[in-house]
Structure formats: structure tokens, C-alpha cells
Design an enzyme around this catalytic site. Sequence first.
Site, PDB file in Angstrom:
ATOM      1  N   LYS A  12       0.815  -1.026  -0.010  1.00  0.00           N
ATOM      2  CA  LYS A  12      -0.091   0.076  -0.135  1.00  0.00           C
ATOM      3  C   LYS A  12       0.753   1.082  -0.116  1.00  0.00           C
ATOM      4  CE  LYS A  12      -4.648   0.678   0.274  1.00  0.00           C
ATOM      5  NZ  LYS A  12      -5.530  -0.433  -0.094  1.00  0.00           N
TER       6      LYS A  12
HETATM    7  N1  GLU Z   1      -7.163   0.052  -2.956  1.00  0.00           N
HETATM    8  C1  GLU Z   1      -8.023  -1.162  -3.319  1.00  0.00           C
HETATM    9  C2  GLU Z   1      -8.102  -1.875  -2.001  1.00  0.00           C
HETATM   10  O1  GLU Z   1      -8.203  -1.620  -0.888  1.00  0.00           O
HETATM   11  C3  GLU Z   1      -7.569  -1.909  -4.572  1.00  0.00           C
HETATM   12  C4  GLU Z   1      -6.106  -2.406  -4.729  1.00  0.00           C
HETATM   13  C5  GLU Z   1      -5.911  -2.775  -5.960  1.00  0.00           C
HETATM   14  O2  GLU Z   1      -6.701  -2.940  -6.793  1.00  0.00           O
HETATM   15  O3  GLU Z   1      -4.627  -3.366  -6.042  1.00  0.00           O
HETATM   16  O4  GLU Z   1      -8.235  -3.203  -2.165  1.00  0.00           O
END
Ligand code: GLU
Length: 444
Positions: free
Chosen positions: A134
Site C-alpha cells: 500500500k
Molecule cells: N485500494 C483497493 C483495495 O484496498 C484496490 C487495490 C488494488 O486494486 O490493487 O483493495
Amino acid sequence: MAKSVIASSNKIRRLAPRHPRRLVLKKTTTLPISIFGNVLKQIDQAAKLLDLDKSLINFIKMPRRSTICNLPVRMDDGTYKIFVGYRVQHSIARGPAKGGIRYHPDVTLDEVQALAAWMTWKCAVVNIPFGGGKGGVICDPNKMSVGELERLTRRYAADMMHVLGPESDVPAPDVGTGPQVMAWIMDTISMHEGHAEPAAVTGKPLVLGGSKGRLEATGRGVMITIRETAARIGLDLSQATAAVQGFGNVGSVSARLLEEMGVKFTYISEVNGALHNPKGIDIKALSDYVKAKKTIVGFKGAVKANPKEIMFQKVDILIPAALENQITKTNASRVKCKILAEGANGPVTPEADVILKKKKITVIPDILCNAGGVTVSYFEWVQNRLGYFWTEEEVNRRLEEKMVMAFDDVWKSSADYKTTLRIGAFVLGIRRVVEVVALRGIHS
Ligand code: GLU
């Protein structure tokens, strides 16, 4: 020399309290809840059921790598402002680190580490070959111009390039970011590589190699998990009422798809305000209004409500689709729904989980409920590497298949271990990660 030591030790003694026992800290201040601390508690609860080796648990808990950058950005007035950016890779055991980038004023390293860890378990639960990662930047995208956002994004991508890449760490949108930010990241990485590198990010605009269905995927996954839960607990969706906190991409899409199945949304909130209509708010009309006005405030098809009270209304389905730590031990007893579907990551704390369980509320955990987004991100990455693109029907069919399979696996896991869906999902995710770690061994 000796004198001065004695003098200073006397001084310390003088400063020391005469009755140290009285120095008990009063419980007047509440410390902020550590979000990564919440993840550790969830892992501990699941690991207990699995009887795992302690050192292995420690290994799977901690983030592999956290990168922090100070990002100088030229603002429109000619000055330079420094923004703090993070990228955390929690695990790369099952594949490249995968997860969004958040632009928000309250971003912290603690939060990004928690979100990265949840990505590890989320990807394992839907069984896609990714680890967890993240990113985040402390900024308020609503108060920045498009030019400032582009320069910030390009600087972030350039400074993080050594950790990012289609085989190592693949960003995607999260709160405060979307397809345009992904396009700038893709372009920055591509310019440095000397060729187009579409698989470096997901959630891109379609013409740059984005996937059909990606924009709606998280909301569609939320709808699928609610539909499956309703079928198991005997809730008729055509007669059900619902409330959603947050009317961004996840909240609005899941509401639209559930409305098509007959669910009446009687309460909807966002940061600036809330709406109430006992007959159900027209989601399509509200979505059009929000597209034009960028807020739900002032929508005519409902009356005003208190956004702080949305979580505690009597509805069948509650969808928190905003930020973490919304339902805590201090307010969980006031929640009145039958199904609580975590569209957001981490909206319910572990202490609140205990209270909701006693109240027999079925919580669909984030690492299952909102996993539709990363699932279609995986499809996008696959299509980019194939250089061949699927129709929207194909994407939605595959998403449906993956989500239902993950739902069944989590339901079975929680039944087998006689626990909540959350801990059942963690048990499932941890087992899948540990299996890989055990086979690969730990390089040391
Ligand atoms: N931000 C989204 C989540 O928390 C998508 C993450 C992604 O597609 O890599 O799942």
C-alpha cells in the site's frame, strides 16, 4: 568532576516526585487507535486457531519493507512544498506486492502498514497470485490543482521507482486517487524504462490498458458478498433496507447494484452531510447529482440527516464505505443492522467485533467484502501481460466466479473453526500464505 555528578544527581532527586506512587496517570486522554495494532490483534486471533510456530507468526505479521520519501513539489504559486509519501510492501510471498495509493491529509505510516497487511490477506482470500502492499501521501487532493497533483504524483513515482514494477510492486487507486493518477504513474515509470509499461499499475484509464469493469469492481464485489450472505441468513433483499456511509466509488456502485435487486437505501452519508428517505433514495438520480455537484448535500429527493448518526439507524444492511475505525468499542452497541458489509478497509475495530458478535450481527470482513477491486486489478495485470483484452461480460463473469468461491471458502473456514467470518477469512488467508512460506523456506 565528581562534584558536578553529585550536584546533578541531587538536582534529579529534587525534581523527582516525593511520592512516586501517586504518579499514576489519570485516564483522561484516549490514545488514537493504532490501525496496524488492530491488524496484529486480528492475526493473533486467527493464528491461535491454527497452532502456528511463534517465529513464523512474527514473520508473517511484519511488513517486509517500508519506504518513506520527502517529495518536493512546485506549487502553482512558484513555491515548493514538501509532501511525505509512503510505500509499504507487507508481503511478496505469493507474488508482487499489490495495493492502492491513498492521498489523504490523515495518512500515517501506521495506517499504510495496516492497509498493506490487509492486502496480503485479501489477495490470499480471493486466491490471486499477489502479496500485499500500500502507498500513501499526506496531502489534500481536494485543495490541489490538477497541475500540482500531477507533479506530486510524478515525483512520488520517480522516487519510488526502485521498489515499484510489474514483477515487484503494483499500485492501484485508493481513497483520493483514481485512473488519472494511475495514468501519470504509468507514464513516469514508462518514460524511465524507455517503453510503455502498462502492467506497472492497475486501475488505469481504459485507453491506456485499463480493464473493463475495474471502476465498478469493488462495488460489484460488495454487492456479491451481501447477496451471498443474505441468502445464507434468510434475508430477502427485495424487502431489505440499507444505509451507506460514504458515497464515493465503492458506496455509490454497491448501492446502485443493490438497488437493482430491490434494496431500499433509506440513509446515505458523506463527510459533508447525510440524506434520509424512508421510501428509499433514488441512487441513479443521486449519482447524477453527485457527478455534477461533487457532493450529496442539497439533493432534493431526501431530507437532511445527521452524518454522525448514519451507522446507528435501524436498517437491514449497513455499508461503511469510507475510512477506518468508524465502529469502535464506544459505539458498537448502538449498531442495529443484520448485515454489516465492510466496503471500506478496517471500519470496525477488533473490540467492536466482539460486541457485534454478541449482537448477532453478521460482519462481512473487508478482506472479503471489498476484494472485488483487487481481483479485477489482477485481471487487468493479466490482460496487460497478455496484450489481449476481455469484454466486460468476461471480466464480470470471472469476478463473480472468484468472489463466490472466496465467499464459500470463508464461510466454510469460519464454520470449521467455529468463529466469525472475519477470523475465518484471516485463518484462510494466513493458511494460504504460510503454505507458500513453508514450501519456499525463509532466506536468511
Ligand atoms: N485500494 C483497493 C483495495 O484496498 C484496490 C487495490 C488494488 O486494486 O490493487 O483493495
